[in-house]
Scaffold this motif. Structure first.
Motif, mmCIF file in Angstrom:
data_model
loop_
_atom_site.group_PDB
_atom_site.id
_atom_site.type_symbol
_atom_site.label_atom_id
_atom_site.label_comp_id
_atom_site.label_asym_id
_atom_site.label_seq_id
_atom_site.Cartn_x
_atom_site.Cartn_y
_atom_site.Cartn_z
ATOM 1 N N SER A 81 0.822 -1.216 0.000
ATOM 2 C CA SER A 81 0.000 0.000 0.000
ATOM 3 C C SER A 81 0.853 1.262 0.000
ATOM 4 O O SER A 81 0.331 2.368 -0.168
ATOM 5 C CB SER A 81 -0.933 0.010 1.214
ATOM 6 N N TRP B 178 2.723 6.966 2.089
ATOM 7 C CA TRP B 178 1.491 6.221 2.372
ATOM 8 C C TRP B 178 0.384 7.226 2.657
ATOM 9 O O TRP B 178 0.576 8.191 3.401
ATOM 10 C CB TRP B 178 1.681 5.306 3.578
ATOM 11 N N THR B 179 -0.762 7.004 2.018
ATOM 12 C CA THR B 179 -1.908 7.879 2.247
ATOM 13 C C THR B 179 -2.916 7.192 3.160
ATOM 14 O O THR B 179 -3.098 5.967 3.091
ATOM 15 C CB THR B 179 -2.583 8.247 0.916
ATOM 16 N N PRO B 180 -3.595 7.943 4.024
ATOM 17 C CA PRO B 180 -4.517 7.358 5.014
ATOM 18 C C PRO B 180 -5.762 6.780 4.352
ATOM 19 O O PRO B 180 -6.047 7.063 3.177
ATOM 20 C CB PRO B 180 -4.857 8.545 5.914
ATOM 21 N N PRO B 181 -6.533 5.962 5.076
ATOM 22 C CA PRO B 181 -7.712 5.311 4.476
ATOM 23 C C PRO B 181 -8.731 6.294 3.930
ATOM 24 O O PRO B 181 -9.439 5.992 2.968
ATOM 25 C CB PRO B 181 -8.278 4.481 5.637
ATOM 26 N N ILE C 142 2.020 1.437 9.688
ATOM 27 C CA ILE C 142 0.698 1.367 9.052
ATOM 28 C C ILE C 142 -0.248 0.493 9.860
ATOM 29 O O ILE C 142 -1.397 0.885 10.143
ATOM 30 C CB ILE C 142 0.825 0.834 7.611
ATOM 31 N N GLU D 13 -3.326 2.775 11.072
ATOM 32 C CA GLU D 13 -4.510 2.733 10.210
ATOM 33 C C GLU D 13 -5.797 2.490 10.993
ATOM 34 O O GLU D 13 -6.798 3.195 10.782
ATOM 35 C CB GLU D 13 -4.343 1.687 9.112
ATOM 36 N N MET E 139 -6.692 5.650 12.798
ATOM 37 C CA MET E 139 -7.204 6.680 11.890
ATOM 38 C C MET E 139 -8.654 6.395 11.527
ATOM 39 O O MET E 139 -9.473 7.320 11.446
ATOM 40 C CB MET E 139 -6.336 6.741 10.639
ATOM 41 N N LYS E 140 -8.982 5.136 11.306
ATOM 42 C CA LYS E 140 -10.361 4.781 10.956
ATOM 43 C C LYS E 140 -11.317 5.058 12.108
ATOM 44 O O LYS E 140 -12.468 5.454 11.891
ATOM 45 C CB LYS E 140 -10.428 3.305 10.557
ATOM 46 N N PRO F 276 -5.904 11.616 10.120
ATOM 47 C CA PRO F 276 -5.483 10.911 8.901
ATOM 48 C C PRO F 276 -4.269 11.578 8.254
ATOM 49 O O PRO F 276 -4.383 12.337 7.289
ATOM 50 C CB PRO F 276 -6.718 10.994 8.008
#
Length: 385
Positions: free
Chosen positions: A133, A153-156, A191, A195, A198-199, A205
């Motif tokens: 990812s 890396w970009t957040p969800p 990550i 992750e 962040m969710k 994020p």
């Protein structure tokens, strides 16, 4: 092929097993394993003795190589053969960097300038230790003269259509010395840790960016601009951020950018944040140090003037006005805690310093559990919006 690639590990295992098989066959064929009595001539044969010695040494060399690769894969100390051998050089040129107008100043200059955007192509990470990812690009620093890989890396929320017009805060992740750009995404497992947070909304994020920090073979740059040698500071604080701004929906104001690092990377994170409060709002330091001599191979430690001016405590106490920077400083006694408390004592509003005492060794196994708590703290400084 990188040092951390799976085929390298498999190769060292195969060579070790083959060396053992060779030794067993050699000794067994001479009757050692079956207990046969050798003649006096056989016992005195110098060539035979040398062959036995050579086989023993081969077993030892292949065993050491296998253990090294296993340990290196676990800690991601060296990512490439050049880093291991100290032969890598990522400095193309050492130009005099243009005047630094801060993050907003760069954006204002770019809006009225014909200078093209730094548009990059991205590919899968070179290192097998990095999750797929993560995106990698090979950046040629326009201002610094440094060439190196940058992992992003970009957040969800980034690819969620509901957030297609949203911009995101950014954290630059700095490895220690020696250390690879892949360490934060591999050994530190950032990550998998962040992750879910962040969710759930516990952590903002953030876009996570890990640039190369080892630029001159077996030397630590101290993340500084050193005339005639390297523009490491310009690479990390100007070229890399500009590339992120030109390729991602990143927030364009300094109060939405931060740094995080461990060991020598922690020193750099604190140093860059205090030197560039017009570029960064906060920094996370894990077992960092103030005096550059904390990393004896650092170029800034070898020059008395650079050693003084690269010290975060010097930067804090000699700032024209107290910088609006928040620092999260972890360490144990004798390994960063005293440096953190020195910064705390010297800090004046709006600068804030949060020392956190740890007890572990100077290893990633100590720093990895700090990722969640430190990013929760950072979310209090740079909240989601």
């Amino acid at each position: 092929m990188n040092l951390t690639d799976t085929p390298v590990l498999i190769l060292t295992i195969v060579l070790f097993v083959a060396s053992l098989a060779l030794a067993m066959a050699q000794w067994g064929g001479r009757g050692i394993l079956r207990g046969r009595v050798r003649t006096a001539e056989q016992r005195r044969g110098p060539l035979r003795a040398l062959s036995y010695l050579g086989t023993v040494l081969l077993c030892q060399v292949t065993a050491v190589a296998m253990v090294f690769v296993v340990v290196n894969n676990e800690n991601l100390i060296y990512d490439s053969w050049g880093d291991l051998l100290g032969t890598s050089n990522h400095v193309r040129a050492v130009p005099v960097p243009p005047k630094d107008g801060g993050l907003s100043g760069d954006q204002a200059a770019a809006s009225g300038s014909p200078v093209p955007k730094v548009v990059q192509s991205f590919h899968a990470p070179d290192s097998d230790a990095v999750p797929r990812s993560v995106k990698q690009t090979d950046l040629k620093g326009r201002l610094s003269g440094v060439d190196g890989e940058v992992l992003v890396w970009t957040p969800p929320q980034y690819d969620d259509p509901a957030h297609k017009d949203r911009t995101f805060p950014v954290v630059e992740l700095l490895a220690g010395y020696p250390g690879a750009s892949s360490t934060w995404f591999g050994t530190m497992d950032v990550i998998a840790q962040l992750e879910p947070l962040m969710k759930s909304g516990q952590v903002a994020p953030f876009i996570l960016v890990s640039p190369r920090v080892t630029l001159l073979g077996g030397t630590d740059t101290g993340c500084a601009d050193i005339p005639g040698k390297v523009n490491a500071e310009t690479w990390l604080s100007r070229d890399v951020p500009q590339m992120i701004l030109d390729n991602f929906r990143a927030d364009r104001t300094a109060d939405r950018w931060a740094l995080a690092g461990y060991s020598a990377g922690a020193h750099c994170a604190t140093r860059l944040a205090l030197a560039h409060p017009d570029r960064y709002r906060a920094a996370i330091s894990m077992s960092g140090y103030n005096d550059p001599i904390g990393e004896p191979s650092s170029l800034t430690a070898k020059d008395p003037k650079l050693r003084e001016t690269s010290n975060p405590l010097y930067l804090l106490t000699h700032a024209a006005t107290p910088p609006n920077v928040a620092l999260y400083q972890t360490g144990k006694k004798g390994d960063g805690l005293e440096d953190a408390t020195a910064l705390q004592r010297a800090a004046k509003s709006p600068t804030t310093v949060t020392p956190v005492e740890t007890t572990g060794a100077h290893l990633t196994s100590t720093w990895k559990p700090l990722v969640g708590p430190s990013f929760k703290w950072l979310t209090g400084i740079i909240p989601a919006r």
